[in-house]
Motif scaffolding. Sequence first.
Motif, PDB file in Angstrom:
ATOM      1  N   ASP A 231       1.341 112.115  -9.580  1.00 57.05           N
ATOM      2  CA  ASP A 231       0.556 112.196  -8.471  1.00 57.05           C
ATOM      3  C   ASP A 231      -0.685 112.815  -8.716  1.00 57.05           C
ATOM      4  O   ASP A 231      -1.719 112.188  -8.242  1.00 57.05           O
ATOM      5  N   LYS A 232      -0.855 113.952  -9.399  1.00 57.14           N
ATOM      6  CA  LYS A 232      -2.145 114.641  -9.928  1.00 57.14           C
ATOM      7  C   LYS A 232      -2.974 113.685 -10.756  1.00 57.14           C
ATOM      8  O   LYS A 232      -4.058 113.269 -10.235  1.00 57.14           O
ATOM      9  N   GLU A 233      -2.225 112.784 -11.522  1.00 54.07           N
ATOM     10  CA  GLU A 233      -2.923 112.109 -12.540  1.00 54.07           C
ATOM     11  C   GLU A 233      -3.632 110.710 -11.546  1.00 54.07           C
ATOM     12  O   GLU A 233      -4.674 110.265 -11.731  1.00 54.07           O
ATOM     13  N   GLU A 234      -2.760 110.279 -10.862  1.00 49.85           N
ATOM     14  CA  GLU A 234      -2.848 109.260  -9.755  1.00 49.85           C
ATOM     15  C   GLU A 234      -4.514 109.791  -9.079  1.00 49.85           C
ATOM     16  O   GLU A 234      -5.307 109.095  -8.943  1.00 49.85           O
ATOM     17  N   TYR A 235      -4.436 110.694  -8.200  1.00 54.39           N
ATOM     18  CA  TYR A 235      -5.379 111.361  -7.595  1.00 54.39           C
ATOM     19  C   TYR A 235      -6.589 111.351  -8.368  1.00 54.39           C
ATOM     20  O   TYR A 235      -7.709 111.277  -8.019  1.00 54.39           O
ATOM     21  N   ASP A 236      -6.583 112.080  -9.700  1.00 52.11           N
ATOM     22  CA  ASP A 236      -7.610 112.106 -10.506  1.00 52.11           C
ATOM     23  C   ASP A 236      -8.490 110.918 -11.044  1.00 52.11           C
ATOM     24  O   ASP A 236      -9.648 110.975 -10.636  1.00 52.11           O
ATOM     25  N   ALA A 237      -7.555 109.985 -11.116  1.00 54.88           N
ATOM     26  CA  ALA A 237      -8.087 108.608 -11.362  1.00 54.88           C
ATOM     27  C   ALA A 237      -8.873 108.091 -10.085  1.00 54.88           C
ATOM     28  O   ALA A 237      -9.739 107.548 -10.050  1.00 54.88           O
ATOM     29  N   GLU A 238      -8.372 108.219  -9.034  1.00 55.81           N
ATOM     30  CA  GLU A 238      -8.911 107.759  -7.749  1.00 55.81           C
ATOM     31  C   GLU A 238     -10.468 108.608  -7.441  1.00 55.81           C
ATOM     32  O   GLU A 238     -11.194 107.944  -7.294  1.00 55.81           O
ATOM     33  N   TRP A 239     -10.253 109.905  -7.628  1.00 49.62           N
ATOM     34  CA  TRP A 239     -11.374 110.659  -7.575  1.00 49.62           C
ATOM     35  C   TRP A 239     -12.655 110.173  -8.387  1.00 49.62           C
ATOM     36  O   TRP A 239     -13.662 109.940  -8.155  1.00 49.62           O
ATOM     37  N   ILE A 240     -12.216 109.872  -9.972  1.00 45.02           N
ATOM     38  CA  ILE A 240     -13.120 109.429 -10.934  1.00 45.02           C
ATOM     39  C   ILE A 240     -13.705 107.976 -10.407  1.00 45.02           C
ATOM     40  O   ILE A 240     -14.968 107.811 -10.811  1.00 45.02           O
ATOM     41  N   ASN A 241     -12.967 107.158  -9.820  1.00 47.01           N
ATOM     42  CA  ASN A 241     -13.399 105.889  -9.606  1.00 47.01           C
ATOM     43  C   ASN A 241     -14.103 105.939  -8.468  1.00 47.01           C
ATOM     44  O   ASN A 241     -15.386 105.159  -8.224  1.00 47.01           O
ATOM     45  N   LEU A 242     -14.029 106.805  -7.399  1.00 47.54           N
ATOM     46  CA  LEU A 242     -15.094 107.163  -6.257  1.00 47.54           C
ATOM     47  C   LEU A 242     -16.406 107.542  -6.659  1.00 47.54           C
ATOM     48  O   LEU A 242     -17.145 107.060  -6.050  1.00 47.54           O
ATOM     49  N   ILE A 243     -16.391 108.402  -7.672  1.00 48.32           N
ATOM     50  CA  ILE A 243     -17.604 109.019  -8.175  1.00 48.32           C
ATOM     51  C   ILE A 243     -18.200 108.056  -9.060  1.00 48.32           C
ATOM     52  O   ILE A 243     -19.344 108.151  -8.821  1.00 48.32           O
ATOM     53  N   ILE A 244     -17.846 107.322  -9.767  1.00 48.51           N
ATOM     54  CA  ILE A 244     -18.351 106.410 -10.476  1.00 48.51           C
ATOM     55  C   ILE A 244     -18.880 105.185  -9.581  1.00 48.51           C
ATOM     56  O   ILE A 244     -20.148 104.481  -9.795  1.00 48.51           O
ATOM     57  N   SER A 245     -18.275 105.036  -8.550  1.00 50.65           N
ATOM     58  CA  SER A 245     -18.780 103.941  -7.556  1.00 50.65           C
ATOM     59  C   SER A 245     -20.236 104.580  -6.821  1.00 50.65           C
ATOM     60  O   SER A 245     -20.793 103.906  -6.445  1.00 50.65           O
ATOM     61  N   ALA A 246     -20.027 105.816  -6.459  1.00 49.05           N
ATOM     62  CA  ALA A 246     -21.062 106.612  -5.849  1.00 49.05           C
ATOM     63  C   ALA A 246     -22.257 106.542  -6.728  1.00 49.05           C
ATOM     64  O   ALA A 246     -23.349 106.108  -6.235  1.00 49.05           O
TER      65      ALA A 246
END
Length: 59
Positions: A8-23
């Motif tokens: 779960d932690k790794e999945e959330y980390d990847a999601e946060w990274i993708n959000l930051i990259i998109s921003a």
Amino acid sequence: MNMLKQMDKEEYDAEWINLIISARKMGLTMEDIRAFLRSPFQPMKPTQNTNENNPCMSP
């Protein structure tokens, strides 16, 4: 930490990274992102303080 929590932690980390990259691709600076995360319902830049558009402040 059990395997489920680690996944779960790794999945959330990847999601946060993708959000930051998109921003960042949208042109937001890191400070813009930080300001939003600190206070998501406040404008990022202060607006001019006038009462003419505020119905609560009308005479």
